[in-house]
Scaffold this motif. Structure first.
Motif, PDB file in Angstrom:
ATOM      1  N   ILE A 139      39.260  10.765 -28.037  1.00  0.00           N
ATOM      2  CA  ILE A 139      37.966  10.082 -27.849  1.00  0.00           C
ATOM      3  C   ILE A 139      37.735   9.234 -29.096  1.00  0.00           C
ATOM      4  CG2 ILE A 139      35.463  10.360 -27.677  1.00  0.00           C
ATOM      5  CD1 ILE A 139      35.942  12.975 -26.164  1.00  0.00           C
ATOM      6  N   ALA A 140      37.579   7.928 -28.906  1.00  0.00           N
ATOM      7  CA  ALA A 140      37.414   6.997 -30.030  1.00  0.00           C
ATOM      8  C   ALA A 140      38.595   7.102 -30.998  1.00  0.00           C
ATOM      9  CB  ALA A 140      36.090   7.252 -30.753  1.00  0.00           C
ATOM     10  N   GLY A 155      27.331  15.945 -16.058  1.00  0.00           N
ATOM     11  CA  GLY A 155      27.502  14.850 -16.995  1.00  0.00           C
ATOM     12  C   GLY A 155      28.339  15.205 -18.207  1.00  0.00           C
ATOM     13  N   VAL A 156      28.718  14.141 -18.923  1.00  0.00           N
ATOM     14  CA  VAL A 156      29.453  14.276 -20.184  1.00  0.00           C
ATOM     15  C   VAL A 156      28.673  13.492 -21.237  1.00  0.00           C
ATOM     16  CG1 VAL A 156      31.675  14.005 -21.345  1.00  0.00           C
ATOM     17  CG2 VAL A 156      31.607  14.226 -18.844  1.00  0.00           C
ATOM     18  N   LEU A 157      28.230  14.189 -22.271  1.00  0.00           N
ATOM     19  CA  LEU A 157      27.524  13.550 -23.382  1.00  0.00           C
ATOM     20  C   LEU A 157      28.525  13.383 -24.523  1.00  0.00           C
ATOM     21  CD1 LEU A 157      24.549  12.701 -24.108  1.00  0.00           C
ATOM     22  CD2 LEU A 157      24.402  14.865 -25.352  1.00  0.00           C
ATOM     23  N   VAL A 158      28.654  12.138 -24.996  1.00  0.00           N
ATOM     24  CA  VAL A 158      29.747  11.798 -25.917  1.00  0.00           C
ATOM     25  C   VAL A 158      29.184  11.199 -27.202  1.00  0.00           C
ATOM     26  CG1 VAL A 158      31.995  10.650 -26.037  1.00  0.00           C
ATOM     27  CG2 VAL A 158      30.977  11.108 -23.815  1.00  0.00           C
ATOM     28  N   ASP A 164      33.204   1.733 -24.856  1.00  0.00           N
ATOM     29  CA  ASP A 164      32.958   1.581 -23.412  1.00  0.00           C
ATOM     30  C   ASP A 164      34.162   2.059 -22.610  1.00  0.00           C
ATOM     31  OD1 ASP A 164      30.516   0.550 -23.971  1.00  0.00           O
ATOM     32  OD2 ASP A 164      31.020  -1.535 -23.565  1.00  0.00           O
ATOM     33  N   GLU A 165      35.351   1.754 -23.160  1.00  0.00           N
ATOM     34  CA  GLU A 165      36.601   2.170 -22.512  1.00  0.00           C
ATOM     35  C   GLU A 165      36.677   3.702 -22.446  1.00  0.00           C
ATOM     36  OE1 GLU A 165      40.088   1.979 -20.555  1.00  0.00           O
ATOM     37  OE2 GLU A 165      38.709   0.329 -20.923  1.00  0.00           O
ATOM     38  N   ASP A 166      36.302   4.365 -23.554  1.00  0.00           N
ATOM     39  CA  ASP A 166      36.264   5.839 -23.580  1.00  0.00           C
ATOM     40  C   ASP A 166      35.329   6.377 -22.504  1.00  0.00           C
ATOM     41  OD1 ASP A 166      37.965   6.443 -25.820  1.00  0.00           O
ATOM     42  OD2 ASP A 166      36.371   5.820 -27.175  1.00  0.00           O
ATOM     43  N   LEU A 167      34.142   5.785 -22.418  1.00  0.00           N
ATOM     44  CA  LEU A 167      33.143   6.262 -21.451  1.00  0.00           C
ATOM     45  C   LEU A 167      33.669   6.125 -20.023  1.00  0.00           C
ATOM     46  CD1 LEU A 167      29.754   4.908 -22.891  1.00  0.00           C
ATOM     47  CD2 LEU A 167      30.692   7.213 -23.048  1.00  0.00           C
ATOM     48  N   LYS A 168      34.336   4.997 -19.773  1.00  0.00           N
ATOM     49  CA  LYS A 168      34.891   4.762 -18.440  1.00  0.00           C
ATOM     50  C   LYS A 168      35.951   5.811 -18.098  1.00  0.00           C
ATOM     51  CE  LYS A 168      36.648   0.640 -17.436  1.00  0.00           C
ATOM     52  NZ  LYS A 168      36.410  -0.678 -18.054  1.00  0.00           N
ATOM     53  N   LYS A 169      36.843   6.068 -19.078  1.00  0.00           N
ATOM     54  CA  LYS A 169      37.908   7.050 -18.864  1.00  0.00           C
ATOM     55  C   LYS A 169      37.328   8.447 -18.622  1.00  0.00           C
ATOM     56  CE  LYS A 169      40.340   6.638 -22.608  1.00  0.00           C
ATOM     57  NZ  LYS A 169      41.344   6.656 -23.680  1.00  0.00           N
ATOM     58  N   LEU A 170      36.358   8.838 -19.446  1.00  0.00           N
ATOM     59  CA  LEU A 170      35.797  10.192 -19.324  1.00  0.00           C
ATOM     60  C   LEU A 170      35.064  10.369 -17.999  1.00  0.00           C
ATOM     61  CD1 LEU A 170      34.555  10.578 -23.000  1.00  0.00           C
ATOM     62  CD2 LEU A 170      36.327  11.966 -21.913  1.00  0.00           C
ATOM     63  N   ALA A 171      34.349   9.332 -17.577  1.00  0.00           N
ATOM     64  CA  ALA A 171      33.653   9.394 -16.284  1.00  0.00           C
ATOM     65  C   ALA A 171      34.664   9.583 -15.153  1.00  0.00           C
ATOM     66  CB  ALA A 171      32.834   8.128 -16.067  1.00  0.00           C
ATOM     67  N   THR A 178      28.492   9.696 -17.582  1.00  0.00           N
ATOM     68  CA  THR A 178      28.929   9.812 -18.966  1.00  0.00           C
ATOM     69  C   THR A 178      28.135   8.833 -19.812  1.00  0.00           C
ATOM     70  OG1 THR A 178      31.140  10.358 -18.172  1.00  0.00           O
ATOM     71  CG2 THR A 178      30.977   9.691 -20.450  1.00  0.00           C
ATOM     72  N   ASP A 179      27.610   9.310 -20.932  1.00  0.00           N
ATOM     73  CA  ASP A 179      26.864   8.408 -21.806  1.00  0.00           C
ATOM     74  C   ASP A 179      26.892   8.935 -23.235  1.00  0.00           C
ATOM     75  OD1 ASP A 179      25.423   6.176 -22.562  1.00  0.00           O
ATOM     76  OD2 ASP A 179      23.807   6.500 -21.118  1.00  0.00           O
TER      77      ASP A 179
END
Length: 220
Positions: A139-140, A155-158, A164-171, A178-179
């Protein structure tokens, strides 16, 4: 109803280093005051189990838990393993050189995001014991995936370092919203300050109003 309750444990807001939970049981160190038991039962709606790992109270660092099982680090004692097994969960000790295993694994009930630092031989154990599909990623660009995010089935709190790419992958991995968020007035090592399941969340008592709102939006 998803309650978020601020607490302190052993005089600190870093509550996630001491507590760990799934949807049925919350692990607490033996010396935590009993009033915390009531808060856990009312907020996370689980039973409470008082345990140690290698005689240490740092359950949040030394355990990885989901509804299917518990992973423990190599230095856990035999009698402690027996106590974990008595809870009716799959229990396995990871044959790894790492001890702070919760920093290396972000486990939901269907998917586990595993740090590239964790030895490949250990990944199958993670998959089998937790009953998850294992995905190896950062992550990052940070391999401490378990410390930078918390999740439940919604949900996933990050940490804010995530792109943005990380958030997309995790979702995509976890099939959940994911946010970004922080805890304890801007701390990005989320795992250290939040203990969450599908019923509610305990947060460190320095957590600010906007942080509460974000936790509610993403995980509630």
């Amino acid at each position: 109803m998803f309650d978020i309750v601020p607490i302190r444990v052993f005089g600190t807001s870093s509550i996630g280093v001491f507590l760990a939970t799934n949807n049925s049981v919350t692990f607490l160190p033996p010396d935590v005051p009993e009033k915390i038991d009531d808060i856990v039962r009312n907020t996370l709606r689980t039973t409470v189990a008082r345990l140690t790992v290698a005689k240490s109270p740092l359950l949040g660092i030394f355990t990885v838990v989901n509804d299917n099982g518990v992973l423990l680090p190599p230095m856990v004692l035999e009698e402690e393993i027996r106590l974990f097994k008595a809870l009716g969960l799959n229990v396995e000790v990871l044959n790894t050189k790492y001890t702070a295993i919760s920093n290396l694994i972000l486990a939901g009930n269907k998917v586990g995001l595993v740090s590239p630092l964790l030895e490949p031989s250990v990944r199958k154990v993670v998959a089998d014991v937790l009953g998850v599909e294992v995905i190896v990623d950062t992550i990052a660009g940070n391999p401490l995936v378990g410390s930078l995010a918390v999740l439940n089935s919604r949900g996933v709190l990050v940490a804010p370092e995530a792109t943005d790419e990380d958030l997309k992958k995790l979702a995509e991995y976890f099939k959940a919203k994911t946010d970004l968020g922080t805890v304890n007035k801007g701390k990005s090592f989320l795992r250290g300050g939040i203990v969450v399941n599908d019923h509610g969340a305990l947060v460190g008592d320095e957590t600010a109003g906007p942080e509460f709102m974000r936790i509610q939006q993403v995980l509630g």
